[in-house]
Design a protein around this motif. Structure first.
Motif, PDB file in Angstrom:
ATOM      1  N   VAL A  48       0.840  -1.203   0.000  1.00 49.07           N
ATOM      2  CA  VAL A  48       0.000   0.000   0.000  1.00 49.07           C
ATOM      3  C   VAL A  48       0.878   1.257   0.000  1.00 49.07           C
ATOM      4  N   PHE A  52       0.281   3.994  -2.767  1.00 46.86           N
ATOM      5  CA  PHE A  52      -0.841   4.682  -2.115  1.00 46.86           C
ATOM      6  C   PHE A  52      -1.545   5.719  -3.011  1.00 46.86           C
ATOM      7  N   TYR A  76      -7.048   3.951   4.845  1.00 50.06           N
ATOM      8  CA  TYR A  76      -5.888   3.057   4.723  1.00 50.06           C
ATOM      9  C   TYR A  76      -6.338   1.586   4.764  1.00 50.06           C
TER      10      TYR A  76
END
Ligand SMILES: C[S@@+](CC[C@H](N)C(=O)[O-])C[C@H]1O[C@@H](n2cnc3c(N)ncnc32)[C@H](O)[C@@H]1O
Length: 432
Positions: A48, A52, A76
């Motif tokens: 991630v 992102f 997230y």
């Protein structure tokens, strides 16, 4: 907390919002996970952080109202869910159900319907969204942070794309075989017996890539010291020091001890002082050396000062300097969120001070190896070139014949021979 997805979301928040490094945040957050949970959690976090901007864009596209900053933790977590759907390691229904469950573990029960809805939307829209980004790559930043991209463009006008691509990929797993515990051939034979796939470096036979990577507890004799995990670029340090038995050595920024251990594996030193300013990291050096059955004198101290020094000069000094770590973003994607352009000048000043201080501690005729895991010339060739021009009794001991006073040292870029980005320069002190 025992939920890997919830821990991953908290760790991503610690990096992006609280500007904590993963090495600070993760041990605390992941303390209740078992080894396989830690591995899975790390996979979620790294994937991630590497991508992102892409996941953030997808979340913004798929949500009907913009998620407020106070919902960042859920943002997230949804990114973790999207990555699982992309990676296809877990069945899609399980990936969604587990991520929804993680929202409850994070005490966000009221948002579990949102997590569920966005992930189900993503399931339907993922291929169209990804196709759109491929066709319109400038929609979002899909590369390194702007300031770094600019510095790299100045330094490597033609190579910057390749560097960015290599920096955003999953890194390989390299091992260093410990010749005191087993020969390279013996260890490789055991790898084959354990059905672990590997590639041995044809020129450096103690250097082996494990592909696909595995947990160290699967490696033959790992806890008895058979081998260590260390990138091939970092494995060059001990070789470049031109070690001979009976030398006195200072490893000036030693923790967690990877290069200290390699030096001790390769030579019978008269003395090795392993210095570091960070006591917690020094404790990790102790652990590394104990596993490998090696001994050094560990010193807690500041390499830019002389307070810890007993006044005896060394035959060899390794200065693995504090640096921007821009060469190892593929191993530490949090660097992209933590480093700023302003840090570079401060790091260059600290490196200069340490280099100057340590030079007095080197014997005439001795060698100092300067190393960084940076790919910025300011910290590397410019730093060394300026030192050589300032310091009368210092000259370059080239690693390659092509080096010069203006362009000293060996700059390895990320991905070169599958290595991390690293820099080495060898300096020799004039005999009296
Ligand atoms: C790149 S890491 C060293 C990695 C290590 N050589 C290895 O191979 O495992 C840099 C180290 O420098 C230490 N450090 C930073 N500033 C320092 C200083 N002023 N004096 C001594 N150590 C310092 C950090 O704590 C960190 O452990």
């Amino acid at each position: 907390m025992k939920n890997t997805r919830a821990v991953a979301a908290l760790a991503i928040q610690a990096v992006i919002d609280d500007k904590q490094s993963l090495s600070q945040a993760l041990p605390r957050l992941a303390e209740n996970l078992d080894e396989s949970g830690k591995g899975q959690c790390q996979d979620f976090i790294y994937a991630v952080l590497r991508a992102f901007p892409k996941y953030n864009y997808f979340i913004n596209q798929l949500s009907h109202t913009k998620l407020k900053p106070e919902l960042n933790l859920i943002r997230y977590l949804i990114a973790v869910g999207m990555y699982q759907l992309d990676s296809k390691r877990v069945a899609e229904h399980a990936a969604i159900a587990e991520t929804v469950e993680a929202s409850r573990v994070l005490n966000k029960d009221g948002l579990s319907a949102l997590v569920n809805a966005l992930l189900r939307n993503y399931q339907r829209e993922a291929s169209a969204l990804n196709q759109y980004l491929t066709a319109n790559p400038n929609t979002i930043r899909q590369t390194l942070p702007d300031w770094l991209q600019k510095m790299l463009k100045d330094a490597y006008p033609k190579g910057v794309k390749k560097i960015a691509k290599a920096s955003l990929q999953k890194p390989p797993m390299w091992l260093r075989i410990n010749p005191r515990a087993n020969t390279a051939d013996e260890f490789c034979q055991q790898l084959s017996q354990a059905e672990i796939a590997f590639k041995q470096d044809p020129k450096q036979r103690e250097c082996v890539q494990i592909d696909p990577p595995c947990n160290v507890d699967k490696l033959p004799g790992f806890f008895a010291g058979s081998s260590s995990v260390q990138d091939k670029a970092a494995q060059q340090a001990a070789r470049l020091l031109e070690l001979k038995d009976g030398q006195t050595i200072l490893d000036a920024c030693a923790a967690p001890g990877g290069k200290t251990a390699h030096i001790l594996e390769l030579s019978e030193v008269a003395k090795l002082d392993a210095l570091d300013i960070d006591e917690q990291r020094l404790a990790r050096t102790e652990k590394t050396l104990t596993r490998l059955k090696l001994k050094a004198r560990l010193i807690s101290g500041d390499a830019s000062q002389t307070t810890w020094w007993d006044g005896t000069q060394y035959d060899r000094i390794l200065l693995d300097a504090p640096c921007s770590a821009t060469g190892v973003i593929r191993r530490h994607p949090d660097i992209m969120y933590l480093r700023r352009a302003e840090d570079i000048a401060q790091l260059v000043a600290l490196q200069k001070q340490i280099l100057h201080n340590l030079w007095a501690m080197l014997k005439p005729g001795g060698i100092l190896l300067y190393a960084t895991c940076s790919i910025l010339p300011q910290e590397n060739k410019q730093q060394i070139s300026a030192f050589l021009q300032r310091q009368d009794n210092a000259s370059l001991l080239p690693i390659f014949a092509t080096e010069s006073l203006q362009d000293p040292g060996w700059q390895i870029l990320p991905g070169n021979q599958n290595m991390d980005g690293f820099y080495y320069a060898r300096l020799i002190k004039a005999s009296d």
